[in-house]
Structures are given as structure tokens and as C-alpha cells.
Design a protein around this motif. Structure first.
Motif, mmCIF file in Angstrom:
data_model
loop_
_atom_site.group_PDB
_atom_site.id
_atom_site.type_symbol
_atom_site.label_atom_id
_atom_site.label_comp_id
_atom_site.label_asym_id
_atom_site.label_seq_id
_atom_site.Cartn_x
_atom_site.Cartn_y
_atom_site.Cartn_z
ATOM 1 N N THR A 78 1.018 -1.647 -1.964
ATOM 2 C CA THR A 78 -0.045 -0.660 -2.184
ATOM 3 C C THR A 78 -0.161 0.327 -1.031
ATOM 4 O O THR A 78 -0.662 1.435 -1.205
ATOM 5 C CB THR A 78 -1.398 -1.361 -2.389
ATOM 6 N N LYS A 79 0.302 -0.069 0.162
ATOM 7 C CA LYS A 79 0.236 0.824 1.324
ATOM 8 C C LYS A 79 1.622 1.261 1.805
ATOM 9 O O LYS A 79 1.809 2.382 2.252
ATOM 10 C CB LYS A 79 -0.514 0.131 2.480
ATOM 11 N N GLY A 93 -5.304 -0.406 2.637
ATOM 12 C CA GLY A 93 -5.304 1.019 2.950
ATOM 13 C C GLY A 93 -5.697 1.256 4.395
ATOM 14 O O GLY A 93 -6.496 0.508 4.969
ATOM 15 N N ASN A 103 3.144 -8.084 -2.546
ATOM 16 C CA ASN A 103 2.533 -7.208 -3.557
ATOM 17 C C ASN A 103 1.398 -6.385 -2.954
ATOM 18 O O ASN A 103 1.186 -5.226 -3.334
ATOM 19 C CB ASN A 103 2.023 -8.039 -4.726
ATOM 20 N N CYS A 104 0.667 -6.986 -2.037
ATOM 21 C CA CYS A 104 -0.398 -6.267 -1.343
ATOM 22 C C CYS A 104 0.191 -5.145 -0.483
ATOM 23 O O CYS A 104 -0.320 -4.019 -0.480
ATOM 24 C CB CYS A 104 -1.201 -7.236 -0.480
ATOM 25 N N ASN A 128 4.095 4.260 -6.815
ATOM 26 C CA ASN A 128 3.419 4.720 -5.604
ATOM 27 C C ASN A 128 4.279 5.662 -4.769
ATOM 28 O O ASN A 128 3.740 6.482 -4.014
ATOM 29 C CB ASN A 128 3.016 3.510 -4.742
ATOM 30 N N LYS A 165 -10.138 -5.766 -1.769
ATOM 31 C CA LYS A 165 -9.508 -4.546 -1.260
ATOM 32 C C LYS A 165 -9.885 -4.380 0.208
ATOM 33 O O LYS A 165 -11.066 -4.417 0.563
ATOM 34 C CB LYS A 165 -9.975 -3.305 -2.030
ATOM 35 N N LYS A 174 5.679 -0.943 -9.631
ATOM 36 C CA LYS A 174 4.483 -0.520 -8.909
ATOM 37 C C LYS A 174 4.864 0.266 -7.650
ATOM 38 O O LYS A 174 4.250 1.295 -7.331
ATOM 39 C CB LYS A 174 3.645 -1.748 -8.527
ATOM 40 N N ASN A 191 -5.586 -7.990 -2.331
ATOM 41 C CA ASN A 191 -4.512 -7.497 -3.195
ATOM 42 C C ASN A 191 -4.267 -5.988 -3.062
ATOM 43 O O ASN A 191 -3.416 -5.428 -3.758
ATOM 44 C CB ASN A 191 -4.783 -7.848 -4.665
ATOM 45 N N GLU A 192 -5.025 -5.324 -2.189
ATOM 46 C CA GLU A 192 -4.795 -3.898 -1.965
ATOM 47 C C GLU A 192 -5.166 -3.540 -0.540
ATOM 48 O O GLU A 192 -6.170 -4.028 0.001
ATOM 49 C CB GLU A 192 -5.611 -3.056 -2.950
ATOM 50 N N PRO A 238 4.959 1.310 0.063
ATOM 51 C CA PRO A 238 5.830 1.088 -1.108
ATOM 52 C C PRO A 238 7.310 1.316 -0.829
ATOM 53 O O PRO A 238 8.145 0.849 -1.591
ATOM 54 C CB PRO A 238 5.306 2.108 -2.124
#
Length: 362
Positions: free
Chosen positions: A132-133, A19, A128-129, A168, A58, A164, A16-17, A135
Motif C-alpha cells: 500500500t505504501k 502511509g 501486503n501492508c 498502485n 490503517k 494490487k 493492513n494499510e 508497491p
């Protein structure tokens, strides 16, 4: 090895996240393991290409390994893109995790959704994942537009996802544009709270015209409904006061002056036609709001707005030489006032004032 391990991770875990980690690889030391697992507080092995945190939810990919992983993914993608091989799901995910704007890969995933190789619920979780990287990825939001148009998505959850992305990446046109389409799905579920939320963001990011445009759009939708007209009327009063404060304290920002154009036009064209509103009562409410603000320019407010009050305000904001960005402030202020007298108060007196201002500028 890293590429194969990454495919296995995506297949067996709910990530879910995401990077890309800026680790510094020691070229003389060989990797002791492909995947490093632990918590964010633990020191990591910088020679490891893949990292997992918080019960494998993550995912981190070492930046130095991304090029090699992408190369392997593209090779397999070219071999599988015309097939129904289940591995294509993980392959396309890996490519999009590194480059979220690969539109041809999104088209393959559209086909996979149509053919039920990928569930819509899984695709939303993957999008959605990516937020996080990436946006502000245009192609990922276009893909989301496609899903919203063709499948029954939860509008409230989609608003949360867009928020979200905005959190970001603050000035995020694609996220605000997506919120426009989601709002259309809400219908009667749209409330003044959605407007307040957009206004809170706009007050903190006064040059974000995408936020201002969304705020204006929601007001135009709410004013059409009899049950929300009074709330909109009261809220627009507050917006006018907030706008004047922002123009004074943050000079030279064109977005604020354009937003004021909308507010004045909205007051004239939309709110003035609501028959059951007591204008005298609203004038009292408006004056109380102004007084509560303790603003140094209180006497420039009036209800309804007039050419004289707006001219006083513009003059007040644009004649102090010591303010920052004074040239931009004067240009935007006088352009706004010209709009006001030609669109809102088209009177002979107003035209004469405009001629005097233009003479000074030349």
C-alpha cells in the motif's frame, strides 16, 4: 516515545494499510499525545507523529517524525539482529515500513521465518501492508519470490496481491515479474481470463512492456494445452485488431510495434500447427471481428496475414505527416515491416519491397 509506541501498535494490531503523512509540524507547540486515533474525515493534530484509522487497521506516520523513528529502530536493530529476541520482529517491520529496500533487514526476516520466530502467514500479511505504501519495492518482491519458492502459498491470493501493486504503481516491472512465477504455480488453473485481464491493463497503459510480456507469456503457456487452444486462437485474432487500432490512434509507441511482432510470429509458429482447426471457419470469424470494429482500415486486414496486407497497413499508419510523433511512428513501422518480411514472409517479392523502403529512408 513515538518509536516505542509504534512497536506496541505493530505488536497488538493487524495493520493492513500504511502511509507516510505530509503534515506540517508546529515547532513551538509540544506534542500533546503520541498517537492520534480517528476517521479519515476528521481533522488531524499535525503535531502527532503516529495516526491510526478504521479500528486501528490503517497506520500513518508523520513524515517529519520518520527520521527520528528510523534512527531509534536502527540502533535497536544493530543490538538485536544476531539474537532471537521477539522484539526484533517489530523493529525490522518499522525499518522496512520506512525503507522497504533494506535488503539486509529482509535477510534477517528470512532467518526468523526459518527459525519459526515469524509465521509465513504473518509475513504475507506484512508484505501486503507494504504494497500500500511501497508497491514497486524490488527487495520486498524478491522476499516474496523467496517465500513462493520455499513455502506453500496460495497462488490466487498472490495474484491478487500483485494486481494490487500494479494498481498502485502502473508500470511495475517487479509485480509483473512476480506474476510470471505465480502463473507457473497455477498449472491447469490458468485460464483465458488471466490473459484478458492482462490485455485490459495493456490497452489502458500502452507503453507498459511488462504487461505486454506477461500477456505473451500466458498465451505461450495456454497454447500448449489442447483444452484452451481454440480460445487462444480466437483471442489472438482480437489482439491483432486491438493492436492495429492502438498503433493507429497512439502513434510512435515502440511497445505496440514490438507486441505486433510477437502476434505475427505467434500466428505463424504456434497456431498454424494446430491440425484440427478449420482455417476457413476461422477466416470468417476473423473477418466478422474486423467488420464489427468499423475501422477505417478494414481492408488492410487479411487472414492469414500477408506481406501485401501488412505493407498496406504500415504505409497507412506512417505516411500521414500531420500525425503526432510521425518520425518515431515511421521508424518503428518500417522496422516492424522489415521483421515481417525477413521472419514471417521471406519471399523475393517481400525483399524487393524492403529495398524500396530502405532507399526512401536514405
Amino acid at each position: 516515545l513515538a518509536y516505542e509506541e509504534l512497536k506496541s501498535i505493530l505488536k497488538n494490531n493487524q495493520i493492513n494499510e500504511l502511509g507516510l503523512l505530509y503534515t506540517k509540524r508546529d515547532g513551538q507547540e509540544k506534542e500533546k499525545r503520541i498517537v492520534w486515533e480517528g476517521t479519515k474525515d476528521q481533522p488531524i493534530n499535525q503535531n502527532t507523529p503516529i495516526y491510526l484509522f478504521e479500528n486501528k487497521t490503517k497506520l500513518g506516520i508523520a513524515l517529519w517524525s520518520a527520521a527520528g523513528i528510523m534512527k531509534e529502530a536502527k540502533k535497536e536493530y544493530e543490538r538485536l539482529k544476531e539474537t532471537k529476541n521477539p522484539t526484533l520482529n517489530e523493529v525490522t517491520k518499522i525499518i522496512l515500513m520506512i525503507n522497504a529496500d533494506a535488503y539486509s533487514v529482509w535477510n534477517v526476516r528470512k532467518r526468523m521465518i526459518k527459525e519459526k520466530q515469524v509465521e509465513v502467514k504473518e509475513e504475507i500479511a506484512f508484505l501486503n501492508c507494504l504494497i500500500t505504501k511501497h508497491p514497486k519495492s524490488e527487495e520486498s518482491f524478491q522476499h516474496r519470490h523467496y517465500l513462493l519458492k520455499n513455502y506453500p502459498l496460495n497462488a490466487k491470493d498472490e495474484l491478487i496481491a500483485a494486481d494490487k501493486a500494479i494498481e498502485n504503481y502502473k508500470r511495475n516491472y517487479y509485480a509483473w515479474d512476480y506474476k510470471h512465477n505465480v502463473i507457473k504455480k497455477l498449472g491447469d488453473a490458468l485460464t483465458i481470463k488471466h490473459v484478458e485481464q492482462a490485455n485490459n491493463h495493456f490497452k489502458q497503459h500502452i507503453s507498459d512492456y511488462s504487461a505486454a510480456a506477461f500477456l505473451q507469456y500466458t498465451l505461450n503457456q495456454l497454447i500448449k494445452r489442447p483444452d484452451t487452444q481454440l480460445d487462444v486462437y480466437y483471442f489472438v485474432f482480437q489482439l491483432c485488431i486491438d493492436n492495429q487500432q492502438a498503433i493507429y490512434f497512439y502513434p510512435g509507441h515502440e511497445t505496440l510495434w514490438h507486441h505486433r511482432r510477437f502476434l505475427m510470429y505467434f500466428l505463424k509458429e504456434k497456431l498454424s500447427h494446430i491440425r484440427h482447426i478449420d482455417n476457413h471457419k476461422l477466416k470468417i470469424i476473423f473477418e466478422k471481428l474486423v467488420k464489427d470494429k468499423h475501422a477505417p482500415w478494414q481492408h488492410f486486414f487479411s487472414w492469414p496475414p500477408t506481406m501485401a496486407s501488412e505493407h498496406q497497413f504500415v504505409h497507412f499508419c506512417c505516411t500521414e505527416d500531420h500525425i503526432e510523433r510521425v518520425d518515431e511512428q515511421r521508424r518503428h513501422g518500417y522496422q516492424y515491416f522489415r521483421f515481417f518480411v525477413t521472419t514471417i514472409d521471406y519471399s523475393l517479392e517481400a525483399q524487393q519491397v524492403i529495398q524500396k523502403i530502405l532507399a526512401k529512408l536514405h
